[in-house]
Design an enzyme around this catalytic site. Sequence first.
Site, PDB file in Angstrom:
ATOM      1  N   ARG A  98      86.478  -1.483 146.526  1.00 12.76           N
ATOM      2  CA  ARG A  98      87.993  -1.679 146.584  1.00 12.76           C
ATOM      3  C   ARG A  98      88.524  -0.457 147.418  1.00 12.76           C
ATOM      4  O   ARG A  98      89.381  -0.641 148.208  1.00 12.76           O
ATOM      5  CB  ARG A  98      88.181  -1.147 144.975  1.00 12.76           C
ATOM      6  N   SER A 128      93.184  -2.123 134.081  1.00 15.06           N
ATOM      7  CA  SER A 128      92.276  -3.255 134.285  1.00 15.06           C
ATOM      8  C   SER A 128      91.331  -2.984 135.550  1.00 15.06           C
ATOM      9  O   SER A 128      91.694  -2.018 136.364  1.00 15.06           O
ATOM     10  CB  SER A 128      92.969  -4.368 134.650  1.00 15.06           C
ATOM     11  N   LYS A 129      90.128  -3.524 135.508  1.00 14.57           N
ATOM     12  CA  LYS A 129      89.345  -3.236 136.282  1.00 14.57           C
ATOM     13  C   LYS A 129      89.526  -3.651 137.852  1.00 14.57           C
ATOM     14  O   LYS A 129      88.952  -3.044 138.858  1.00 14.57           O
ATOM     15  CB  LYS A 129      87.939  -4.119 136.101  1.00 14.57           C
ATOM     16  N   ARG A 130      90.703  -4.137 137.977  1.00 16.07           N
ATOM     17  CA  ARG A 130      91.155  -4.363 139.269  1.00 16.07           C
ATOM     18  C   ARG A 130      91.744  -3.213 140.062  1.00 16.07           C
ATOM     19  O   ARG A 130      91.501  -2.929 141.224  1.00 16.07           O
ATOM     20  CB  ARG A 130      92.432  -5.358 139.514  1.00 16.07           C
ATOM     21  N   ASN A 186      91.035   0.315 138.160  1.00 20.73           N
ATOM     22  CA  ASN A 186      90.509   1.223 138.023  1.00 20.73           C
ATOM     23  C   ASN A 186      88.986   1.252 137.452  1.00 20.73           C
ATOM     24  O   ASN A 186      88.932   0.076 136.649  1.00 20.73           O
ATOM     25  CB  ASN A 186      91.128   2.085 136.866  1.00 20.73           C
TER      26      ASN A 186
END
Length: 487
Positions: A473, A253-255, A257
């Site tokens: 991030r 998930s874009k959280r 990667n």
Amino acid sequence: MSTLGRMPPVVRIAPSPTGDPHVGTAYIALFNYAFARRHGGRFVLRIEDTDQERATPGSEEAILASLRWLGLGWDEGPDVGGAHGPYRQSERLEIYREHIDMLLASGHAYVCTCTRERLDALRQQQMKDKVRLGYDGHCRDLQRARDSGEPYVVRLRVPAEGKTVVHDQLRGPVEFDHAQIDDQVLLKSDGFPTYHLANVVDDHLMGVTHVIRGEEWLTSTPKHVLLYQAFGWEPPQWHHLGLLRNVDKSKLSKRKNPVSITHYREQGYLPQTFLNFLATLGFSMGEDRERFSLQEMIDAFEWSKVSPGGPVFDVRKLEAFNADDIRALSEAQLHERIVADVLDPERIRGMIRLAHERIVRLDDFIPYVSFFFGGSVDYAPVLPKLKLKKRTFAEAAKIIKVFIEEIEKDPQARAFGPEGLEAFARAFGERHEWKPRNLFTLLRVGATGRSAAPPLFDTLALLGKDRVRMRLREFAAALLAHAEVSK
Ligand code: GLU
């Protein structure tokens, strides 16, 4: 054996245009494409854009561009200037309405006029009673009329008893108790079909023989099987591939990667390398052979070589493949690739626009814009000098994370243009009580690794959403690490 099995296969991918083109779509497209090519079949692209609320502008074009970049061309669709456009569900609404009429006439579906309030109250009660959440069949036998002026939806009449078995070609039979299957909404109150109805009707009308998709759709499949039965149609063969996972086995998930195909393209992975990498996640060539071309995969394609187990999307493996493939290019080929992908004229023009007022000599240009290139940046030199008024680094890390998450929830921010981003960032600051100056400093340093850079929102837009998200991030992590050591 079904008759479908003997015809040249027709397969499809059916992405919804709800954001950036996801690497999962590329993964599924690859397996559909390879299977179709192996057997001289057809590969169809259908844009499932019936959820008007979730659709994002630009998403469809990005999906098409990604498929073209990967060389996974589709074989049919409406003619657009000599080429095939995709099928679009929003252009087929009449067809779905006709099929709803058929299901209502045969009693396989029914009209439901339950209000939002009633459904909310029902849900509350079910949560309190700790029973399965879902529609209770209130309108099932009430013969509601469609012309009473009341808003209504149309629901599938799932048999009260018994079960439906999905014969998945990769997983074997999977049973679903009807008691666990909701009377699924097929037509929404706005007159649009839901995914389930439109998907099944289209798969049938487009002659799809094999549905090859991600395992997240497996629980929808019994509803689809019931729909095929209701229409009296022969169902396709089902193949549910594994869901892509992070190295820690969590769902990709874009959280954690970058998950957009555009990101990998912009980072300079070669398309054939990217396909080879995706192929190895679920397809085995045998003898531990990991490096092969798309054509080699097609020639060797068999379902017995496909594994539905959780494929791990390990970027380090992709990097190793890519490094090898860059070495294998000739100098001329490498030059061509760099000019096309890294020095994209439109992007360079954007940088020139930002540098125009600020450079002294022409050769200041490259150092001035260098942070626009490459992935991660080094925060070590800037962190000790970073001053945040009245805020700790831990608070800063937190707000950055919230910022990344909220981008996706805001249509303006999601589109990632300078004006939209600025409006969003200002409103965000106000909402979370962060002074614009403080917040903007964080964003600047996080996205560029520098304390001084060209105007912030132009810079973010040109950097691109994926790169910004990835850097922010990493910046949040760097802030936390720094907060730890300077305690
Ligand atoms: N629209 C669905 C998606 O976004 C299609 C799933 C399917 O292949 O049936 O992936």
